[in-house]
Design an enzyme around this catalytic site. Structure first.
Site, PDB file in Angstrom:
ATOM      1  N   SER A   1       3.313   8.190   2.386  1.00  0.00           N
ATOM      2  CA  SER A   1       2.902   6.967   3.087  1.00  0.00           C
ATOM      3  C   SER A   1       1.408   6.842   3.360  1.00  0.00           C
ATOM      4  CB  SER A   1       3.665   6.835   4.410  1.00  0.00           C
ATOM      5  OG  SER A   1       5.018   6.577   4.176  1.00  0.00           O
TER       6      SER A   1
ATOM      7  N   LYS B   1      -2.869   3.587  12.477  1.00  0.00           N
ATOM      8  CA  LYS B   1      -1.498   3.182  12.147  1.00  0.00           C
ATOM      9  C   LYS B   1      -0.671   3.110  13.422  1.00  0.00           C
ATOM     10  CE  LYS B   1       2.309   4.509   9.030  1.00  0.00           C
ATOM     11  NZ  LYS B   1       2.783   5.530   8.069  1.00  0.00           N
TER      12      LYS B   1
ATOM     13  N   SER C   1       4.420   3.663   3.758  1.00  0.00           N
ATOM     14  CA  SER C   1       4.618   2.769   4.881  1.00  0.00           C
ATOM     15  C   SER C   1       3.316   2.335   5.541  1.00  0.00           C
ATOM     16  CB  SER C   1       5.496   3.460   5.936  1.00  0.00           C
ATOM     17  OG  SER C   1       4.834   4.617   6.443  1.00  0.00           O
TER      18      SER C   1
END
Length: 491
Positions: A179, A80, A155
């Site tokens: 997330s 990420k 997210s």
């Protein structure tokens, strides 16, 4: 699609270690897959082709030299874009850091490299990890491989979508309010939030410092446990890091895979049974709970009365911390710099930079947080929210005196269509209704696929006491053994 991209991390590592395939072949297969499908998925913001192949060659050279390889050596991983990577762009999904190449690796990335994993690149995310759909990325939305007209969660939608699209067997996410788990649920993958402090935040671009938790994402529970083992453990560079070894999550996952939960007591959270959840989600959740009961688990209802206040408390605490953390992005030391023509004051340059560099959701949360921390309102808003956080922690403590773990759906609904909630922030925030309490408490939680609703994945959440990460992996692996994994449609 190459057969190598369909394999689990365990299977890939075994083939590389035995010499039946090479790390370079595995890596090239995944790079080819990214090249074939990512124009439709947009899971990646940056693909580090040269770096990945170089890392893979290093693994092959070690094997040829007779060195002992780690359990994930040669396995590709997607990271990420919230974690710093030396020399590789780190944008946090924001224009304000466009093109920034950090001079250092985060601890998580350091540990991935040391374990011999192969970093494919950086995945898309909601800007500064603020969002539940990956539509708030400054670089465009990620799409769900199950239905490319739908969101992949947020997210960390890029990390989850990369798994579901077979672009990577493993990925790293971060979980501030759900997330990791919520994207896992809506993409039919596994997402685990470790105990807060069980994984290092050094090099994690901060959103909410008392909540942010990096963690593993995978297609199977055992793969997630192996990745957790690699990235977890004490880090003296992180003042919130727990000075204790990682619980034996891999052994727990292997034990759970035997399918025996005799003596395990699970609590269904009363407040989350039917609370705003779609009927299809509740049906899949109840079927999965029955499957756990058939494995020997005792299932009871447990009331956690203050969980219903978690969402409003979170949306005061997290924005307050973000308003402080994001003050460093001002166009002075790094990243975007707007309006510096020699005729403007520093304050004007900072204001113009932040106006151009931050997106609407980030601005919204900064304003909420700044207001909540302002003179005359601190006690009424931020202070009260922290008191609610204490009550939620007490609910967890009381619950774990009665049961070994808590269970609930991961998210109230399946993946919704792109664009359907961006105009209504509250409806977007509801995606994290069931995941936020664990972040406020600090304990571990995992989302495991448990079935389909209207042809889309449903996630089953298991919440455990702090530092009992191994317990959640055992239960998760048992559930996986009973209901199986999900196979996304081929794109």
């Amino acid at each position: 699609m190459s057969d190598l991209t369909r394999l689990s991390a365990v299977e890939i590592a075994g083939l590389v270690a035995s010499g039946e395939t090479s790390a370079v072949e595995v890596t090239q297969a995944h790079l080819d897959r990214i090249g074939a499908v990512d124009d439709r998925v947009h899971a990646f913001l940056h693909v580090d082709t040269e770096g990945a192949l170089a890392a893979a060659r290093a693994v092959d050279e070690r094997r040829a030299a007779g060195d002992e390889l780690g359990p994930l050596a040669g396995v590709p991983v997607a990271v990420k874009d919230v974690l710093t990577t030396k020399g590789v762009p780190t944008t946090v999904g924001s224009k304000i850091l466009e093109g920034w190449r950090p001079p250092y690796d985060s601890t998580i990335v350091e540990r991935l490299r040391a374990a011999g994993t192969v970093m494919l690149g950086k995945t898309n995310m909601d800007e500064f990890a603020m969002g539940s759909s990956t539509e708030y990325s400054a670089y465009g939305p990620t799409r769900n491989p199950w239905d490319t007209d739908r969101i992949p969660g947020g997210s960390g939608g890029g990390s989850a979508a990369a798994l579901a699209a077979y672009e990577a067997p493993l990925s790293i996410g971060s979980d501030t309010g759900g997330s990791i788990r919520q994207p896992g649920a809506v993409t039919g993958t596994v997402g685990a939030k470790p105990t807060y402090g069980g994984t290092s935040r050094y090099g994690l671009v901060a959103f909410s410092s008392s909540l942010d938790t990096p963690g593993p994402c995978a297609r199977t529970v055992l793969d997630a446990a192996l990745l957790h083992e690699v990235i977890g453990g004490h880090d003296p560079r992180d003042s919130t890091s727990i000075p204790a070894p990682v619980p034996d999550v891999v052994a727990a996952a292997r034990l759970g895979a035997t399918g025996d939960l005799t003596g395990v007591k699970l609590g269904m959270v009363t407040e989350f049974i039917g609370e705003g959840a779609e009927p299809g989600v509740m049906a899949a959740f109840r079927d999965a709970a029955e499957a756990l009961a058939k494995l020997g688990a005792e299932i009871v209802e447990v009331s956690c009365p203050h969980f219903k206040y978690a969402l409003p408390a979170y949306y005061l605490i997290a924005p307050s911390e973000c308003s402080s953390n994001l003050a460093r992005f001002d166009g002075v030391r790094f990243g975007l710099r707007v309006g510096d023509d020699g005729n403007r004051s520093l304050e004007e340059v900072m204001s113009l930079t932040r106006e151009a560099g931050f997106g609407p959701e980030v601005k919204r949360r900064i304003m909420i947080g700044t207001y909540a921390l302002s003179s005359g309102y601190y006690d009424a808003y931020y202070g009260q929210a922290q008191k609610v956080r204490t009550l939620i922690t007490r609910d967890f403590t009381s619950a774990f005196e009665q049961v070994d773990a808590l269970i609930s759906p991961t998210t109230p609904f399946v993946a919704f269509p792109l664009g359907s909630r961006t105009a209504d922030p509250y409806q977007m925030y509801l995606a994290d209704l069931f995941t936020i309490p664990t972040n406020l408490y600090g304990g571990p939680a995992i989302s495991v696929p448990c079935g389909l609703s209207d042809g889309l994945p449903v996630g089953f959440q298991i919440m455990a006491p702090t530092m009992a990460d191994d317990r959640m992996y055992r239960i998760a692996a048992a559930l996986e053994s009973a209901v199986g994994t999900l196979t996304p449609p081929t794109i």
